[in-house]
Motif scaffolding. Structure first.
Motif, short mmCIF file in Angstrom:
data_model
loop_
_atom_site.label_atom_id
_atom_site.label_comp_id
_atom_site.label_asym_id
_atom_site.label_seq_id
_atom_site.Cartn_x
_atom_site.Cartn_y
_atom_site.Cartn_z
N ALA A 43 8.27 60.02 31.61
CA ALA A 43 8.43 60.93 30.47
C ALA A 43 8.45 62.38 30.92
O ALA A 43 9.23 63.20 30.40
N LEU A 44 7.63 62.73 31.90
CA LEU A 44 7.60 64.10 32.41
C LEU A 44 8.85 64.40 33.24
O LEU A 44 9.43 65.49 33.12
N ILE A 45 9.26 63.46 34.06
CA ILE A 45 10.45 63.66 34.88
C ILE A 45 11.69 63.84 34.00
O ILE A 45 12.54 64.70 34.26
N THR A 46 11.77 63.07 32.95
CA THR A 46 12.91 63.12 32.05
C THR A 46 12.93 64.38 31.21
O THR A 46 13.98 64.85 30.79
N GLY A 47 11.75 64.95 30.95
CA GLY A 47 11.66 66.13 30.10
C GLY A 47 11.40 65.80 28.64
O GLY A 47 11.55 66.65 27.77
N LEU A 48 11.00 64.55 28.37
CA LEU A 48 10.67 64.17 27.00
C LEU A 48 9.46 64.94 26.48
O LEU A 48 9.31 65.17 25.29
N THR A 49 8.60 65.33 27.38
CA THR A 49 7.44 66.16 27.07
C THR A 49 7.01 66.86 28.35
O THR A 49 7.43 66.48 29.45
N ASN A 50 6.18 67.89 28.21
CA ASN A 50 5.63 68.57 29.38
C ASN A 50 4.13 68.35 29.51
O ASN A 50 3.52 68.80 30.48
N VAL A 51 3.54 67.67 28.53
CA VAL A 51 2.10 67.42 28.56
C VAL A 51 1.81 65.98 28.16
O VAL A 51 2.26 65.51 27.11
N ILE A 52 1.06 65.29 29.01
CA ILE A 52 0.64 63.91 28.76
C ILE A 52 -0.89 63.86 28.85
O ILE A 52 -1.49 64.45 29.74
N THR A 53 -1.50 63.14 27.91
CA THR A 53 -2.93 62.86 28.02
C THR A 53 -3.13 61.35 28.04
O THR A 53 -2.62 60.64 27.18
N LEU A 54 -3.85 60.89 29.05
CA LEU A 54 -4.10 59.47 29.24
C LEU A 54 -5.59 59.17 29.08
O LEU A 54 -6.44 59.91 29.60
N ARG A 55 -5.88 58.10 28.39
CA ARG A 55 -7.26 57.63 28.19
C ARG A 55 -7.36 56.29 28.89
O ARG A 55 -7.10 55.24 28.29
N PRO A 56 -7.71 56.25 30.20
CA PRO A 56 -7.61 55.00 30.97
C PRO A 56 -8.62 53.94 30.59
O PRO A 56 -8.36 52.75 30.83
N ASP A 57 -9.76 54.31 30.02
CA ASP A 57 -10.69 53.27 29.59
C ASP A 57 -11.61 53.78 28.49
O ASP A 57 -11.64 54.96 28.17
#
Length: 477
Positions: free
Chosen positions: A305-319
């Motif tokens: 998603a970041l490489i494509t430019g769909l967004t510039n910010v991702i937040t992940l909640r791994p557990d």
């Protein structure tokens, strides 16, 4: 070749597709003009539950203030030993075992210890307060850092995008979420929480539908969304006349959500070629309920998603606290591991070792993401030079989050705006020279080109005797 590329960009920008293709065109234009400072800036926030242990983040050869000087046993959240500011280059020290996966990125990593985030409640989590620094565990009362950065940086369909293992922090009979959920982490403002996608498959279809849909299907989807808005618009004007006050405002927000969805689809349609080029491969792993498999899928989707430019910010909640890492031989939940300390987990590890192995599992995926970004050229460097990955916890440095010692691992760069390759440890809570998470967040915002005030979040009344304004001077380049 450069002239032709620039001419192509000028011609294309006159077309009707220019708005939808803005992220891709901006990237091309920056490359064509060679403007290093204008490269897109990106953030990935990886926010785990149950705290990040501090004592095993200290590089070899440095005084470890988080263990007892004589016994070597881990000290509690507020029991760290006194010590002056440490600002040490990582290249001169071997990384601790926990960070071994990041060894090759040592010059692009900074470890920060002993920042505080006190004054807002939370037992097992600070909730929305983790990224807003307000007393906001369950109800959003202020915008969070990731959403603010997303609104400032993103030109793609999504200002920010979130993926989570589950929306509920602690529950019996845990299983991964298979749709949208609310982990109480991100918000665009008061009462505006962000829904995260739990299912990797559904996240793939939402973000990369252009990779599996035909041009005819995409065109039909856009047309349907446009027709829906036309239909709503006619009815909306009639309904709006009958409303007043708060009801009228809520109705306007309701309509705006439909319009926002239409704009998202239009922007995604304009990025079809980029999406098809960089979309990950949809595999059976995306349906797995094994925690490590789901985490790997979330990271894979986030990278694309970041490489494509769909967004510039991702937040992940791994557990979350209910997760059981059975692939590590553990029948104990993350919550149970947080209470074990030196006692044994189901597979014979101590609680401390089990927590470290869980963190290593996350850090392995961070290393994989960093390697991918490092392999994508941007100007004289790489995509990693313009991306900041932040590993942190919603529970500061311990299972029960008092917030007096909050560790962070930063990996990447912000166009040389931050000093990387450092170990930064600030004096303990209340001591002269102590700094806060608010100072770090100001640093990240300023490095991203945002104008900020002197403080961020809710002030700590117990630190009135200290100057805790502005960014971290030791981190700013």
């Amino acid at each position: 070749m450069t002239y032709k590329r620039r001419q192509f960009l000028r011609d294309l920008s006159l077309g009707g597709s220019s708005l939808a293709m803005a992220p891709f065109l901006h990237s091309l234009r920056v490359h064509a003009e060679g403007d290093e400072a204008a490269f897109p800036k990106r953030f990935v926030f990886v926010v785990k539950s149950s705290g990040i242990d501090k004592f095993n983040l200290v590089p070899d050869g440095l005084t470890n203030h988080f263990v007892d000087e004589k016994s070597g046993q881990k000290l509690g959240n507020r029991s760290r030993r006194e010590g002056a500011l440490m600002d040490v280059p990582l290249m001169k020290h071997k990384l601790p075992e926990k960070l071994a996966a990041l060894e090759k990125f040592k010059d692009q990593m900074t470890i920060i210890q002993s920042l505080s985030g006190v004054g807002f409640r939370g037992n097992h989590t600070k909730g929305f307060g983790t990224l807003s620094l307000h007393d906001s565990e369950n109800i959003a009362i202020a915008p969070t850092l990731d959403c603010l950065l997303g609104q400032h940086l993103s030109t793609g369909p999504y200002p920010m995008y979130g993926m989570a293992m589950n929306g509920r922090l602690l529950e019996p009979g845990w299983k991964p979420e298979d749709s949208y959920c609310y982990p109480n982490l991100s918000a665009y403002g008061a009462a505006k929480p962000v829904a995260y996608q739990g299912s990797p498959r559904k996240a793939f279809l939402e973000l990369f539908s252009a990779a599996v849909e035909s041009p005819q299907q995409l065109k039909k989807k856009i047309a349907l969304n446009g027709n829906l808005m036309d239909f709503l618009g006619k009815d909306a004007r009639r309904v709006e006349k009958q409303l007043s006050g708060d009801d009228k405002e809520r109705f306007a927000q309701y309509l705006e959500s439909f319009d926002a969805l239409r704009k998202i689809e239009e922007k995604k349609a304009g990025m079809t070629d980029q999406v098809r080029k960089h979309a990950p491969k949809l595999t059976d792993r995306y349906d797995s309920e094994v925690p490590s498999a789901r985490i790997e899928s979330h990271f894979e989707i986030a990278s694309a998603a970041l490489i494509t430019g769909l967004t510039n910010v991702i937040t992940l909640r791994p557990d979350t606290l209910g997760v059981k890492y059975s692939e590590l031989g553990l029948s104990n939940s993350v919550h149970a591991l947080g209470h074990l300390q030196e006692n044994k987990a189901s597979n014979g590890w101590t609680g401390h070792q089990a927590r470290m192995e869980v963190e290593k599992l996350h850090l392995k995926q961070i290393a994989k993401m960093a390697k991918k970004f490092a392999g994508i050229p941007e100007g004289n460097g790489s995509m990693l030079d313009n991306t900041m990955i932040v590993y942190m916890s919603c529970s500061s440095g311990d299972h029960h989050c008092a917030g007096h010692d909050w560790p962070f691992i930063l990996l990447g760069g912000m166009g040389s705006k931050l000093r990387m390759g450092r170990y930064l440890e600030y004096p303990k809570y209340g001591a002269e020279g102590h700094r806060t998470t608010g100072n770090l967040y100001l640093s990240l915002m300023q490095a991203a080109g945002m104008k900020t005030g002197a403080t961020f979040g809710q002030p700590d009344a117990n630190l009135k005797h200290l100057n805790v304004t502005g960014p971290l001077a030791e981190l700013m380049a």
